[in-house]
Design a protein around this motif. Structure first.
Motif, PDB file in Angstrom:
ATOM      1  N   VAL A  84       0.837  -1.249  -0.189  1.00  0.00           N
ATOM      2  CA  VAL A  84      -0.070  -0.068   0.201  1.00  0.00           C
ATOM      3  C   VAL A  84       0.976   1.275   0.100  1.00  0.00           C
ATOM      4  O   VAL A  84       0.513   2.213  -0.569  1.00  0.00           O
ATOM      5  N   SER A  85       1.802   1.298   0.856  1.00  0.00           N
ATOM      6  CA  SER A  85       2.805   2.383   0.880  1.00  0.00           C
ATOM      7  C   SER A  85       3.401   2.469  -0.530  1.00  0.00           C
ATOM      8  O   SER A  85       3.738   3.619  -1.010  1.00  0.00           O
ATOM      9  N   GLN A  86       3.992   1.526  -1.227  1.00  0.00           N
ATOM     10  CA  GLN A  86       4.369   1.415  -2.781  1.00  0.00           C
ATOM     11  C   GLN A  86       3.625   2.222  -3.356  1.00  0.00           C
ATOM     12  O   GLN A  86       4.054   3.172  -4.182  1.00  0.00           O
ATOM     13  N   LEU A  87       2.252   1.737  -3.489  1.00  0.00           N
ATOM     14  CA  LEU A  87       1.424   2.420  -4.650  1.00  0.00           C
ATOM     15  C   LEU A  87       1.052   3.624  -4.140  1.00  0.00           C
ATOM     16  O   LEU A  87       0.805   4.596  -5.160  1.00  0.00           O
ATOM     17  N   ASN A  88       0.995   3.951  -3.035  1.00  0.00           N
ATOM     18  CA  ASN A  88       0.853   5.450  -2.366  1.00  0.00           C
ATOM     19  C   ASN A  88       1.619   6.543  -3.234  1.00  0.00           C
ATOM     20  O   ASN A  88       1.610   7.287  -3.671  1.00  0.00           O
ATOM     21  N   TYR A  89       2.927   6.035  -2.945  1.00  0.00           N
ATOM     22  CA  TYR A  89       3.945   7.049  -3.356  1.00  0.00           C
ATOM     23  C   TYR A  89       4.271   7.102  -4.764  1.00  0.00           C
ATOM     24  O   TYR A  89       4.762   8.014  -5.523  1.00  0.00           O
ATOM     25  N   LEU A  90       3.840   5.969  -5.493  1.00  0.00           N
ATOM     26  CA  LEU A  90       4.082   5.849  -6.822  1.00  0.00           C
ATOM     27  C   LEU A  90       2.877   6.825  -7.465  1.00  0.00           C
ATOM     28  O   LEU A  90       3.132   7.400  -8.469  1.00  0.00           O
ATOM     29  N   ASN A  91       1.777   6.680  -6.824  1.00  0.00           N
ATOM     30  CA  ASN A  91       0.774   7.535  -7.298  1.00  0.00           C
ATOM     31  C   ASN A  91       1.006   9.021  -7.071  1.00  0.00           C
ATOM     32  O   ASN A  91       0.772   9.899  -7.978  1.00  0.00           O
ATOM     33  N   LYS A  92       1.648   9.325  -6.090  1.00  0.00           N
ATOM     34  CA  LYS A  92       2.143  10.809  -5.751  1.00  0.00           C
ATOM     35  C   LYS A  92       2.894  11.156  -6.859  1.00  0.00           C
ATOM     36  O   LYS A  92       3.072  12.330  -7.342  1.00  0.00           O
ATOM     37  N   ALA A  93       4.014  10.353  -7.185  1.00  0.00           N
ATOM     38  CA  ALA A  93       4.923  10.656  -8.172  1.00  0.00           C
ATOM     39  C   ALA A  93       4.409  10.773  -9.541  1.00  0.00           C
ATOM     40  O   ALA A  93       4.670  11.814 -10.437  1.00  0.00           O
ATOM     41  N   LEU A  94       3.247  10.083 -10.068  1.00  0.00           N
ATOM     42  CA  LEU A  94       2.774  10.080 -11.222  1.00  0.00           C
ATOM     43  C   LEU A  94       1.777  11.372 -11.181  1.00  0.00           C
ATOM     44  O   LEU A  94       1.775  12.027 -12.325  1.00  0.00           O
ATOM     45  N   ASP A  95       1.244  11.857  -9.858  1.00  0.00           N
ATOM     46  CA  ASP A  95       0.737  12.991  -9.943  1.00  0.00           C
ATOM     47  C   ASP A  95       1.332  14.323 -10.226  1.00  0.00           C
ATOM     48  O   ASP A  95       0.983  15.277 -10.637  1.00  0.00           O
ATOM     49  N   THR A  96       2.742  14.109  -9.847  1.00  0.00           N
ATOM     50  CA  THR A  96       3.599  15.187  -9.753  1.00  0.00           C
ATOM     51  C   THR A  96       4.594  15.378 -11.040  1.00  0.00           C
ATOM     52  O   THR A  96       4.599  16.597 -11.442  1.00  0.00           O
ATOM     53  N   PHE A  97       4.893  14.276 -11.473  1.00  0.00           N
ATOM     54  CA  PHE A  97       5.963  14.382 -12.593  1.00  0.00           C
ATOM     55  C   PHE A  97       5.329  13.463 -13.885  1.00  0.00           C
ATOM     56  O   PHE A  97       4.165  12.829 -13.678  1.00  0.00           O
ATOM     57  N   ASP A  98       5.953  13.836 -14.766  1.00  0.00           N
ATOM     58  CA  ASP A  98       5.427  13.381 -16.114  1.00  0.00           C
ATOM     59  C   ASP A  98       5.801  11.745 -16.300  1.00  0.00           C
ATOM     60  O   ASP A  98       6.797  11.148 -15.871  1.00  0.00           O
ATOM     61  N   LEU A  99       4.823  11.089 -16.813  1.00  0.00           N
ATOM     62  CA  LEU A  99       5.115   9.665 -16.988  1.00  0.00           C
ATOM     63  C   LEU A  99       6.495   9.188 -17.560  1.00  0.00           C
ATOM     64  O   LEU A  99       6.783   8.182 -17.114  1.00  0.00           O
ATOM     65  N   ALA A 100       6.659  10.068 -18.701  1.00  0.00           N
ATOM     66  CA  ALA A 100       7.847   9.519 -19.288  1.00  0.00           C
ATOM     67  C   ALA A 100       9.297   9.558 -18.455  1.00  0.00           C
ATOM     68  O   ALA A 100      10.272   9.026 -18.683  1.00  0.00           O
ATOM     69  N   MET A 101       9.113  10.303 -17.245  1.00  0.00           N
ATOM     70  CA  MET A 101      10.113  10.410 -16.439  1.00  0.00           C
ATOM     71  C   MET A 101      10.167   9.512 -15.328  1.00  0.00           C
ATOM     72  O   MET A 101      11.184   8.807 -14.907  1.00  0.00           O
ATOM     73  N   VAL A 102       8.859   9.210 -14.751  1.00  0.00           N
ATOM     74  CA  VAL A 102       8.664   8.302 -13.529  1.00  0.00           C
ATOM     75  C   VAL A 102       8.874   6.856 -14.127  1.00  0.00           C
ATOM     76  O   VAL A 102       9.385   6.084 -13.361  1.00  0.00           O
ATOM     77  N   SER A 103       8.398   6.316 -15.235  1.00  0.00           N
ATOM     78  CA  SER A 103       8.494   4.882 -15.688  1.00  0.00           C
ATOM     79  C   SER A 103       9.911   4.376 -15.766  1.00  0.00           C
ATOM     80  O   SER A 103      10.315   3.451 -14.939  1.00  0.00           O
ATOM     81  N   PRO A 104      10.817   5.112 -16.480  1.00  0.00           N
ATOM     82  CA  PRO A 104      12.089   4.381 -16.492  1.00  0.00           C
ATOM     83  C   PRO A 104      12.797   4.483 -15.074  1.00  0.00           C
ATOM     84  O   PRO A 104      13.694   3.881 -14.656  1.00  0.00           O
TER      85      PRO A 104
END
Length: 282
Positions: A164-184
């Motif tokens: 749950v913690s992993q998904l929470n902060y992954l969603n925060k990253a996706l909300d804040t930064f571009d997907l092209a940066m987050v994924s790699p």
């Protein structure tokens, strides 16, 4: 969902050093399907990324260590309570607590490594816990009930909390930064930390020769490089696409009069005008 279930089962029968890097194959399949189904062009950089992922995956598979199947969840508990893994888990949780309390509120919106560092660290603990739960389920289905041991339920609790913690902060990253940066960046950090955690806890590299370990590292670096190339290709394709006609999409048009000698004055006098709809016919 079926793919994630299969991924969960794979951790039971194979070491994380083999399963986690092979997750890059899903990126290849997505890129190829998008090329043929969604008509998204796969440029030369994307093709090079796919080839790199395939070559790296083959190298990792050929030199992956053999999986040792624990006989009981108590054996996994002994592995989890050995000094080396306790030091890794304790250091990870301490650093994450410091980051969450002091660093994330100030720099989380500015630095992509903050959210993804927390996410990847929690993800490494999630994977080793999920592996323990998967082994316990397999042994239970084979007739050796592991649900009676409190260690099984503790592993389930850790897997849920860290997941749950992993998904929470992954969603925060996706909300804040571009997907092209987050994924790699996320894939590189998550894969690296997961392999480190699994190698410490399950001793995946025990009994391997130095050449096999070096080959695995080279294969892993090749996969990570291919993943970065694939996302760079997608980002390049998105940047080269024609800009959307925002005013036309919004139903707003404008004009600039250039008919007179004083252009600047005419520009200041011009205005945006929304097109008026024609009155309905009675």
């Amino acid at each position: 969902m079926l793919g994630e279930v299969a991924n969960f089962v794979a951790y039971v029968f194979a070491p994380a050093v083999l399963v986690t890097p092979l997750g890059a194959l899903s990126i290849i399949v997505s890129s190829v399907l998008a090329h043929f189904v969604l008509k998204e062009r796969l440029n030369k950089l994307g093709v090079l990324g796919c080839i790199s992922c395939i070559v790296g995956s083959v190298v990792v598979v050929l030199h992956a260590p053999e999986e040792h199947m624990p006989d009981s969840v108590e054996e996994i508990w002994d592995l989890a309570t050995q000094p080396g893994f306790l030091a890794y888990a304790g250091t990870t949780l301490l650093l994450m607590a410091i980051v969450v309390v002091f660093i994330e509120p100030r720099y989380g919106q500015k630095n992509i490594l903050i959210y993804l560092g927390i996410c990847s660290s929690m993800g490494s603990l999630t994977v080793v816990s999920i592996k323990a739960v998967g082994v316990a389920i397999k042994l239970t289905l084979d007739g050796m009930n592991q649900l009676a041991y409190p260690h099984t339920w503790l592993f389930i609790l850790v897997a849920v909390i860290c997941g749950v913690s992993q998904l929470n902060y992954l969603n925060k990253a996706l909300d804040t930064f571009d997907l092209a940066m987050v994924s790699p960046v996320y894939y590189v950090m998550f894969t690296t930390l997961t392999i480190v955690a699994s190698s410490i806890m399950f001793k995946d590299g025990a009994g391997q020769s130095l050449s096999s370990i070096a080959s695995e590292c080279c294969g892993l670096v090749t996969i990570l490089s291919g993943t970065i190339l694939l996302h760079a290709a997608k980002q390049k394709e998105a940047a080269s696409s024609p800009a959307s006609t925002w005013p036309l999409d919004r139903g707003i048009s404008w004009y600039i009069s250039v008919g007179s000698d004083n252009l600047l004055r005419n520009v200041e006098d011009d205005y945006f005008a929304a097109p008026q709809s024609s009155p309905a016919t009675p």
